[in-house]
Design a protein around this motif. Sequence first.
Motif, PDB file in Angstrom:
ATOM      1  N   ASN A   3      39.409  46.924  57.290  1.00  0.00           N
ATOM      2  CA  ASN A   3      39.231  48.533  56.912  1.00  0.00           C
ATOM      3  C   ASN A   3      39.717  48.573  58.735  1.00  0.00           C
ATOM      4  OD1 ASN A   3      39.655  48.852  54.311  1.00  0.00           O
ATOM      5  ND2 ASN A   3      37.370  49.154  54.487  1.00  0.00           N
ATOM      6  N   SER A 123      41.894  42.620  39.718  1.00  0.00           N
ATOM      7  CA  SER A 123      41.043  43.078  40.602  1.00  0.00           C
ATOM      8  C   SER A 123      39.900  42.119  40.574  1.00  0.00           C
ATOM      9  CB  SER A 123      40.252  44.526  39.880  1.00  0.00           C
ATOM     10  OG  SER A 123      39.747  43.852  38.965  1.00  0.00           O
ATOM     11  N   ARG A 129      45.120  43.849  46.562  1.00  0.00           N
ATOM     12  CA  ARG A 129      45.783  45.095  47.416  1.00  0.00           C
ATOM     13  C   ARG A 129      47.250  44.645  47.790  1.00  0.00           C
ATOM     14  NH1 ARG A 129      42.524  49.171  48.943  1.00  0.00           N
ATOM     15  NH2 ARG A 129      40.610  49.314  49.055  1.00  0.00           N
ATOM     16  N   LEU A 133      47.225  46.638  43.183  1.00  0.00           N
ATOM     17  CA  LEU A 133      46.271  47.783  43.082  1.00  0.00           C
ATOM     18  C   LEU A 133      46.955  48.954  42.699  1.00  0.00           C
ATOM     19  CD1 LEU A 133      44.115  49.959  43.522  1.00  0.00           C
ATOM     20  CD2 LEU A 133      44.245  49.643  45.743  1.00  0.00           C
ATOM     21  N   TYR A 143      41.234  51.704  37.781  1.00  0.00           N
ATOM     22  CA  TYR A 143      41.077  50.718  38.929  1.00  0.00           C
ATOM     23  C   TYR A 143      39.481  51.402  39.729  1.00  0.00           C
ATOM     24  CZ  TYR A 143      44.289  46.855  38.140  1.00  0.00           C
ATOM     25  OH  TYR A 143      45.266  45.404  37.534  1.00  0.00           O
ATOM     26  N   GLU A 144      38.467  50.988  39.460  1.00  0.00           N
ATOM     27  CA  GLU A 144      37.690  51.471  40.850  1.00  0.00           C
ATOM     28  C   GLU A 144      37.742  51.531  41.526  1.00  0.00           C
ATOM     29  OE1 GLU A 144      33.699  49.742  40.377  1.00  0.00           O
ATOM     30  OE2 GLU A 144      33.392  50.106  37.621  1.00  0.00           O
ATOM     31  N   GLN A 145      38.862  50.587  42.710  1.00  0.00           N
ATOM     32  CA  GLN A 145      39.261  51.160  44.189  1.00  0.00           C
ATOM     33  C   GLN A 145      40.124  52.184  43.534  1.00  0.00           C
ATOM     34  OE1 GLN A 145      38.990  48.077  41.830  1.00  0.00           O
ATOM     35  NE2 GLN A 145      38.305  46.307  43.146  1.00  0.00           N
ATOM     36  N   SER A 146      40.508  53.039  44.934  1.00  0.00           N
ATOM     37  CA  SER A 146      41.759  53.576  45.528  1.00  0.00           C
ATOM     38  C   SER A 146      41.983  53.355  46.847  1.00  0.00           C
ATOM     39  CB  SER A 146      41.564  55.369  45.000  1.00  0.00           C
ATOM     40  OG  SER A 146      39.725  55.604  45.987  1.00  0.00           O
ATOM     41  N   ASP A 147      43.169  53.977  46.766  1.00  0.00           N
ATOM     42  CA  ASP A 147      43.877  54.002  48.627  1.00  0.00           C
ATOM     43  C   ASP A 147      45.089  54.510  48.874  1.00  0.00           C
ATOM     44  OD1 ASP A 147      45.499  53.005  50.562  1.00  0.00           O
ATOM     45  OD2 ASP A 147      44.662  51.120  50.481  1.00  0.00           O
TER      46      ASP A 147
END
Length: 282
Positions: A3, A123, A129, A133, A143-147
């Motif tokens: 990140n 996941s 990613r 994703l 999915y819990e993740q986001s972008d």
Amino acid sequence: MENFIKRLFFILINLIPNKELRHKLRDYYNKNCSTYYFVIDPSIIKKEVFLKNKDKYNTVVLGSSHCEYAFNPEFFDVPAFNFGLNSADNITMYYIYKELIKKSDIKNIVVMYDVFSKGSNNSARSDFRNGFLHQKYILGVNYEQSDKRIEKFCKKHAKKLLKSIDYEYSGYKKSDTDTLPTSNKDERCAIHLKLHNKPSKEIWIEKLAKECNEDSKHLVLLLSPAQPCYKNKMPPMCDLFNDIITRMLSMSGLRGRVIDFYSTDFFNNESYWIDMDHLNNK
């Protein structure tokens, strides 16, 4: 660290005074952060074709690349669609049903189930990613993740991809290759078995079967075929698949059945195969 590098990259881009160059660099970065086009592109195309033609289909077949290469709707006796996607796991198949198929009049849902299907979980992959994703924004996988960057990429890439789409596409990935590569067999089998032994994700197939029942659709669980050279390196069929078969057959009021193509010798001819576990068009 990842990140931090992303933030630093965009800070440096924004310091460039030339607007056109800034946009080119952003596009370059987005393109190279979405490297699994063999997952992304078919997901976009198959979703678009399916939604356009869903009223004419009687049957949809779900699964991984084994499904992509194995089911040719041209030889099926009712209108059908191959929704197989490379490395699709049980969660992905459930959400394809929930978000795209559920409200249609399609009668039959076939799930091609593989050795690795039990524990496969995209996941949890280190390359999640790179292309998986994206399924959140293409297929609605929860999915819990986001972008936000990936979301914008998916919209932009889909717009470009769909300019030349073939709406007669059946979803089948044709290959007439008739050679059988023998390299890396041990490694491939070990990877599949390792996935099989991870924590079970069969609950997603149970959820899919339950919703098919509620929606008056028939669910067929089809154990994918494989070459003897693959099966000989695996535990017995009962150790691999008894759990999911038992779960399926014990469901109250199940509309459907289990078909075992894994154990049969019908596909033993080497001329039918691209490699040890992917069928060719023959």
